[in-house]
Design an enzyme around this catalytic site. Structure first.
Site, PDB file in Angstrom:
ATOM      1  N   GLU A   1      -7.521  -6.010   0.621  1.00  0.00           N
ATOM      2  CA  GLU A   1      -8.213  -6.650  -0.499  1.00  0.00           C
ATOM      3  C   GLU A   1      -8.501  -8.137  -0.327  1.00  0.00           C
ATOM      4  O   GLU A   1      -9.494  -8.634  -0.831  1.00  0.00           O
ATOM      5  CB  GLU A   1      -7.466  -6.401  -1.803  1.00  0.00           C
ATOM      6  CG  GLU A   1      -7.241  -4.940  -2.123  1.00  0.00           C
ATOM      7  CD  GLU A   1      -8.529  -4.131  -2.251  1.00  0.00           C
ATOM      8  OE1 GLU A   1      -9.626  -4.719  -2.166  1.00  0.00           O
ATOM      9  OE2 GLU A   1      -8.445  -2.910  -2.428  1.00  0.00           O
TER      10      GLU A   1
ATOM     11  N   HIS B   1       0.868  -1.180   0.000  1.00  0.00           N
ATOM     12  CA  HIS B   1       0.000   0.000   0.000  1.00  0.00           C
ATOM     13  C   HIS B   1       0.900   1.223   0.000  1.00  0.00           C
ATOM     14  O   HIS B   1       1.948   1.231   0.639  1.00  0.00           O
ATOM     15  CB  HIS B   1      -0.900   0.003   1.249  1.00  0.00           C
ATOM     16  CG  HIS B   1      -2.076   0.936   1.144  1.00  0.00           C
ATOM     17  ND1 HIS B   1      -1.962   2.280   1.378  1.00  0.00           N
ATOM     18  CD2 HIS B   1      -3.369   0.707   0.796  1.00  0.00           C
ATOM     19  CE1 HIS B   1      -3.154   2.848   1.198  1.00  0.00           C
ATOM     20  NE2 HIS B   1      -4.021   1.919   0.826  1.00  0.00           N
TER      21      HIS B   1
HETATM   22  N1  ACO Z   1       3.860  -7.880  -4.716  1.00  0.00           N
HETATM   23  C1  ACO Z   1       5.161  -7.910  -5.070  1.00  0.00           C
HETATM   24  N2  ACO Z   1       5.949  -6.821  -5.075  1.00  0.00           N
HETATM   25  C2  ACO Z   1       5.382  -5.658  -4.714  1.00  0.00           C
HETATM   26  C3  ACO Z   1       4.023  -5.558  -4.317  1.00  0.00           C
HETATM   27  C4  ACO Z   1       3.271  -6.716  -4.339  1.00  0.00           C
HETATM   28  N3  ACO Z   1       1.980  -6.706  -4.007  1.00  0.00           N
HETATM   29  N4  ACO Z   1       3.764  -4.269  -4.018  1.00  0.00           N
HETATM   30  C5  ACO Z   1       4.893  -3.585  -4.208  1.00  0.00           C
HETATM   31  N5  ACO Z   1       5.858  -4.425  -4.630  1.00  0.00           N
HETATM   32  C6  ACO Z   1       7.235  -4.101  -4.946  1.00  0.00           C
HETATM   33  C7  ACO Z   1       7.372  -3.439  -6.319  1.00  0.00           C
HETATM   34  O1  ACO Z   1       7.596  -4.381  -7.330  1.00  0.00           O
HETATM   35  C8  ACO Z   1       8.546  -2.529  -6.107  1.00  0.00           C
HETATM   36  O2  ACO Z   1       9.743  -3.278  -6.162  1.00  0.00           O
HETATM   37  P1  ACO Z   1      11.098  -2.634  -6.718  1.00  0.00           P
HETATM   38  O3  ACO Z   1      11.366  -1.394  -5.896  1.00  0.00           O
HETATM   39  O4  ACO Z   1      12.096  -3.724  -6.524  1.00  0.00           O
HETATM   40  O5  ACO Z   1      10.808  -2.292  -8.146  1.00  0.00           O
HETATM   41  C9  ACO Z   1       8.401  -2.098  -4.659  1.00  0.00           C
HETATM   42  O6  ACO Z   1       7.694  -3.137  -3.989  1.00  0.00           O
HETATM   43  C10 ACO Z   1       7.636  -0.790  -4.490  1.00  0.00           C
HETATM   44  O7  ACO Z   1       6.509  -0.849  -5.212  1.00  0.00           O
HETATM   45  P2  ACO Z   1       5.764   0.445  -5.569  1.00  0.00           P
HETATM   46  O8  ACO Z   1       4.997   0.144  -6.809  1.00  0.00           O
HETATM   47  O9  ACO Z   1       6.662   1.633  -5.538  1.00  0.00           O
HETATM   48  O10 ACO Z   1       4.757   0.640  -4.412  1.00  0.00           O
HETATM   49  P3  ACO Z   1       3.604   1.658  -4.495  1.00  0.00           P
HETATM   50  O11 ACO Z   1       3.557   2.302  -3.179  1.00  0.00           O
HETATM   51  O12 ACO Z   1       3.714   2.546  -5.664  1.00  0.00           O
HETATM   52  O13 ACO Z   1       2.378   0.690  -4.806  1.00  0.00           O
HETATM   53  C11 ACO Z   1       0.562  -0.719  -4.674  1.00  0.00           C
HETATM   54  C12 ACO Z   1       1.365   0.370  -3.958  1.00  0.00           C
HETATM   55  C13 ACO Z   1       0.159  -0.221  -6.057  1.00  0.00           C
HETATM   56  C14 ACO Z   1      -0.690  -0.986  -3.842  1.00  0.00           C
HETATM   57  C15 ACO Z   1       1.419  -1.991  -4.804  1.00  0.00           C
HETATM   58  O14 ACO Z   1       1.837  -2.423  -3.534  1.00  0.00           O
HETATM   59  C16 ACO Z   1       0.701  -3.109  -5.549  1.00  0.00           C
HETATM   60  O15 ACO Z   1       0.759  -3.151  -6.772  1.00  0.00           O
HETATM   61  N6  ACO Z   1       0.020  -4.058  -4.795  1.00  0.00           N
HETATM   62  C17 ACO Z   1      -0.738  -5.119  -5.442  1.00  0.00           C
HETATM   63  C18 ACO Z   1      -2.101  -4.609  -5.916  1.00  0.00           C
HETATM   64  C19 ACO Z   1      -3.053  -4.339  -4.770  1.00  0.00           C
HETATM   65  O16 ACO Z   1      -3.197  -5.128  -3.843  1.00  0.00           O
HETATM   66  N7  ACO Z   1      -3.728  -3.178  -4.851  1.00  0.00           N
HETATM   67  C20 ACO Z   1      -4.734  -2.750  -3.879  1.00  0.00           C
HETATM   68  C21 ACO Z   1      -4.248  -1.622  -3.065  1.00  0.00           C
HETATM   69  S1  ACO Z   1      -5.436  -1.140  -1.826  1.00  0.00           S
HETATM   70  C22 ACO Z   1      -6.486  -0.056  -2.630  1.00  0.00           C
HETATM   71  O17 ACO Z   1      -6.138   0.569  -3.596  1.00  0.00           O
HETATM   72  C23 ACO Z   1      -7.848   0.121  -2.126  1.00  0.00           C
END
Ligand code: ACO
Length: 354
Positions: A298, A243
């Protein structure tokens, strides 16, 4: 510059406070536990709309206003159901929202979603839409309109808890989108159309359906750790984890877990989901050491919606029923206090040749 505007404060707001490091969420001075125990969904809408959509708003008054809005949306079914029913649900709901009048009132806009979603689902299943009962709370009436019969009290209560828990969450992507839209003095109806569009992406409101797909795939593979390892090794994301704000566990996840457990359904699936969660958290720790990636809401949201009979491809839309009053609260706060939102960019393109 901050990539993805992370940590950038874009405005003052009285609506939602989230501290991702302590796991605190307040909605206009109320905790999520207080909102669920004492105010319910309609009471929460009254709290976040107070001073924006009127004053002295109450839970009962909001229930009546949203009920009247559902009755009005049902009367206008002919405008959006025939075109909307030809398309997948995501697009059908977009069509229903796009048919809103420019001068639509906040309660009428929010009330369009439960009517549209229930009618679109029933139509594709070959059933006639069911007229709303304007005297009921939104959660109870949505389940009734979707099924054609009232839901059990514990199902209604679980959906009510879900709606209350996810109604408002600060400057989430879709709420910010609503603010950007009205900041040009565009209408509240346009704000909700644009917020809905932003919401449908799998990184935001589109996540709960893919969470269940993931659980099913893991179950079919028969190897929880192996499936997760493969996914992470190939650069994939585990749905339901991570998140932008909540770097420790999202407190809403526990409220929803208790609501799922109260349904006394699918205990096996809940146990399996917990096993996957444990394995996923351990694997994320190994693959992304030092980066706090915890469970978001989620997984439990998906289990709850599935247990009350919402089809998987409607999870995002049902989430939008709950979140749309939050979009509207942000849009109205922006209308009241805000200046047109127009950030700058850092130009890194070519310079003109002399
Ligand atoms: N699984 C694996 N790796 C992840 C996940 C995940 N769920 N979430 C983040 N990461 C990794 C990314 O690949 C990235 O790695 P890197 O730095 O080596 O490239 C790092 O962690 C940071 O990721 P960001 O994308 O910068 O995190 P951000 O804060 O932008 O994203 C998000 C948050 C979009 C929710 C992300 O964690 C994600 O895609 N999660 C899965 C989808 C999900 O569950 N979404 C629902 C969110 S709740 C809502 O919106 C109501």
């Amino acid at each position: 510059m901050s990539d993805g505007l992370e940590g950038v404060v874009a405005a003052d707001s009285v609506l939602g406070y989230a501290d991702g490091n302590t796991g605190d969420i307040w909605v206009r001075g109320h905790t999520i536990a207080d909102l669920c125990a004492n105010h319910g969904f309609e009471g929460t809408v009254a709290i976040i709309w107070e001073g924006f959509a009127g004053s002295g708003l109450t839970r009962a008054g909001m229930q009546a206003a949203l009920g009247a809005g559902r009755a009005q949306a049902h009367q206008r079914l002919g405008e959006w159901l025939p075109p909307g029913a030809k398309f997948p649900l995501l697009e059908g709901v977009r069509i229903a929202l796009a048919a809103l009048r420019e001068d639509s009132k906040p309660a009428d806009i929010a009330a369009t979603l439960p009517v549209a979603i229930a009618a679109l689902i029933r139509t594709r299943e070959g059933h006639a839409p069911v007229a709303p009962d304007p005297t009921l709370p939104t959660a109870a009436d949505f389940l009734r309109m979707r099924r054609g019969a009232p839901a059990a009290a514990n199902e209604t209560q679980a959906l009510e808890t879900y709606f209350t828990t996810v109604c408002e969450n600060g400057f989430g992507n879709s709420s910010f989108t609503a603010r950007v839209t009205v900041s040009t003095r565009a209408s509240l109806a346009s704000a909700v159309v644009s917020a809905y569009c932003a919401f449908t992406g799998p990184l935001h409101g589109g996540a709960p359906g893919p969470v269940l797909d993931m659980l099913d795939e893991i179950k079919a593979s028969g190897d929880i750790d192996g499936w997760i390892e493969k996914k992470l090794a190939s650069g994939g994301r585990l749905m339901g984890f991570g998140h932008r704000v909540f770097r420790i566990r999202d407190p809403r996840a526990d409220v929803l877990r208790a609501a799922v457990a109260s349904l006394n359904k699918d205990a096996g699936r809940l146990a399996f989901a917990s096993e996957v969660e444990r394995a996923a958290l351990a694997a994320l720790e190994r693959h992304k050491p030092g980066r706090p990636l915890q469970s978001n809401i989620e997984m439990n949201a998906a289990l709850l919606l599935d247990a009350v009979g919402v089809p998987r491809d409607a999870f995002t839309q049902v989430f939008a029923i709950a979140r749309s009053p939050g979009w509207l609260a942000h849009a109205m706060e922006q209308q009241k206090n805000g200046r047109m939102i127009r950030p700058a960019s850092n130009y890194v393109g070519p310079r003109p040749a002399d």
